[in-house]
Design a protein around this motif. Structure first.
Motif, PDB file in Angstrom:
ATOM      1  N   ASP A  22      27.495  89.919  42.024  1.00  0.00           N
ATOM      2  CA  ASP A  22      28.051  88.928  42.944  1.00  0.00           C
ATOM      3  C   ASP A  22      28.859  87.877  42.194  1.00  0.00           C
ATOM      4  O   ASP A  22      29.909  87.430  42.675  1.00  0.00           O
ATOM      5  N   ARG A  23      28.372  87.507  41.011  1.00  0.00           N
ATOM      6  CA  ARG A  23      29.092  86.499  40.228  1.00  0.00           C
ATOM      7  C   ARG A  23      30.403  87.066  39.689  1.00  0.00           C
ATOM      8  O   ARG A  23      31.418  86.371  39.632  1.00  0.00           O
ATOM      9  N   VAL A  24      30.388  88.332  39.310  1.00  0.00           N
ATOM     10  CA  VAL A  24      31.621  88.979  38.854  1.00  0.00           C
ATOM     11  C   VAL A  24      32.603  89.110  40.017  1.00  0.00           C
ATOM     12  O   VAL A  24      33.801  88.861  39.867  1.00  0.00           O
ATOM     13  N   TYR A  25      32.078  89.477  41.175  1.00  0.00           N
ATOM     14  CA  TYR A  25      32.919  89.575  42.371  1.00  0.00           C
ATOM     15  C   TYR A  25      33.599  88.247  42.661  1.00  0.00           C
ATOM     16  O   TYR A  25      34.819  88.189  42.904  1.00  0.00           O
ATOM     17  N   GLU A  26      32.844  87.154  42.654  1.00  0.00           N
ATOM     18  CA  GLU A  26      33.409  85.837  42.944  1.00  0.00           C
ATOM     19  C   GLU A  26      34.456  85.441  41.907  1.00  0.00           C
ATOM     20  O   GLU A  26      35.493  84.851  42.240  1.00  0.00           O
ATOM     21  N   ALA A  27      34.182  85.756  40.633  1.00  0.00           N
ATOM     22  CA  ALA A  27      35.136  85.417  39.576  1.00  0.00           C
ATOM     23  C   ALA A  27      36.445  86.180  39.756  1.00  0.00           C
ATOM     24  O   ALA A  27      37.538  85.607  39.654  1.00  0.00           O
ATOM     25  N   LEU A  28      36.353  87.476  40.040  1.00  0.00           N
ATOM     26  CA  LEU A  28      37.565  88.276  40.222  1.00  0.00           C
ATOM     27  C   LEU A  28      38.321  87.857  41.481  1.00  0.00           C
ATOM     28  O   LEU A  28      39.559  87.799  41.484  1.00  0.00           O
ATOM     29  N   LEU A  29      37.583  87.543  42.545  1.00  0.00           N
ATOM     30  CA  LEU A  29      38.233  87.110  43.775  1.00  0.00           C
ATOM     31  C   LEU A  29      38.981  85.803  43.553  1.00  0.00           C
ATOM     32  O   LEU A  29      40.101  85.613  44.065  1.00  0.00           O
ATOM     33  N   GLU A  30      38.400  84.896  42.779  1.00  0.00           N
ATOM     34  CA  GLU A  30      39.074  83.632  42.490  1.00  0.00           C
ATOM     35  C   GLU A  30      40.341  83.877  41.671  1.00  0.00           C
ATOM     36  O   GLU A  30      41.383  83.255  41.914  1.00  0.00           O
ATOM     37  N   LEU A  31      40.279  84.792  40.722  1.00  0.00           N
ATOM     38  CA  LEU A  31      41.456  85.108  39.910  1.00  0.00           C
ATOM     39  C   LEU A  31      42.569  85.724  40.755  1.00  0.00           C
ATOM     40  O   LEU A  31      43.749  85.475  40.524  1.00  0.00           O
ATOM     41  N   ILE A  32      42.183  86.528  41.739  1.00  0.00           N
ATOM     42  CA  ILE A  32      43.173  87.121  42.632  1.00  0.00           C
ATOM     43  C   ILE A  32      43.746  86.067  43.565  1.00  0.00           C
ATOM     44  O   ILE A  32      44.962  85.975  43.768  1.00  0.00           O
ATOM     45  N   THR A  33      42.874  85.249  44.145  1.00  0.00           N
ATOM     46  CA  THR A  33      43.297  84.227  45.106  1.00  0.00           C
ATOM     47  C   THR A  33      44.284  83.249  44.480  1.00  0.00           C
ATOM     48  O   THR A  33      45.274  82.856  45.109  1.00  0.00           O
ATOM     49  N   THR A  34      44.022  82.853  43.242  1.00  0.00           N
ATOM     50  CA  THR A  34      44.889  81.892  42.557  1.00  0.00           C
ATOM     51  C   THR A  34      46.089  82.572  41.910  1.00  0.00           C
ATOM     52  O   THR A  34      46.940  81.898  41.331  1.00  0.00           O
TER      53      THR A  34
END
Length: 224
Positions: free
Chosen positions: A22-34
């Motif tokens: 879940d933490r990896v998912y959130e990190a990757l999603l933030e990198l994509i979003t930004t």
């Protein structure tokens, strides 16, 4: 240079505790979003794992989840790539956003108190400073916080839940046009605050609708 091409300092620290996937998912999603990971960019599991300091397994699980949610495309024999949104996808989402935000503005005008209006004023000033400093990342972040505060002042949990479902994609689409929107966006925010402060529900609705439509049109007019 790694093929993932992440800017210096872009990789977020993985927060603890919580399941690693879940933490990896959130990190990757933030990198994509930004857009630190850009649309169409190839995502190499081993390199992402190295950036995040984890094994490949949670990265693989996160990419599969992101694929299910439409953030990542998994291509047979090619690997994972950040999804490239079509103009139609963006238009549909930003149109829905207009509907949600316009109603939130109306309700905020009906319900907001002095403290809530002061919070909007503070966020607006912060956003204007970010624009003055040409800090796009900060402007995008504060813009999201401003709209979230309007939604909070609306006081409708169902509406807020629906808005939360599109919030990250709105940020994704807003990032490439934030500099172009610049001060005009924050002038529109100022006008919205005035309408909310005056408890003018009709005017607040109208301003928010025009504001979100300006963003939608600017997105379609951006340089590809």
């Amino acid at each position: 240079m790694l093929s993932t091409g992440l800017p210096q300092g872009a990789v977020p620290k993985l927060e603890r505790p919580g399941p690693l996937r879940d933490r990896v998912y959130e990190a990757l999603l933030e990198l994509i979003t930004t857009r630190a990971l850009r649309p169409g960019q190839h995502l190499v599991e081993s390199e992402l794992a190295g950036h995040l300091g984890v094994s490949r397994q949670p990265v693989r699980e996160a990419l599969q989840r992101l694929n299910t949610e439409g953030w990542v495309d998994l291509r047979p024999a090619q690997g994972a790539f950040v999804h490239e949104p079509t103009e139609e996808e963006a238009d549909q989402l930003l149109t829905v956003r207009t509907l949600l935000e316009a109603e939130a503005a109306r309700l905020a005008a009906a319900n907001a108190g002095t403290a809530g209006i002061a919070a909007l004023e503070e966020l607006c000033a912060e956003g204007e400073r970010a624009v003055d400093a040409d800090d796009v990342d900060a402007a995008v972040t504060v813009n999201a916080r401003f709209h979230a505060k309007v939604m909070d002042l609306a006081g409708n949990s169902v509406l807020a839940g629906l808005a939360a479902q599109v919030d990250r994609r709105v940020r994704w689409y807003y990032t490439p046009v934030a500099r172009r929107r610049g001060h005009r966006s924050w002038l529109e925010h100022r006008a919205l605050i005035a309408a909310i402060s005056a408890r003018d529900e009709r005017r607040a609705t109208e301003i928010m609708r025009e504001h979100t439509e300006h963003t939608r049109k600017t997105y379609h007019e951006r340089e590809k």
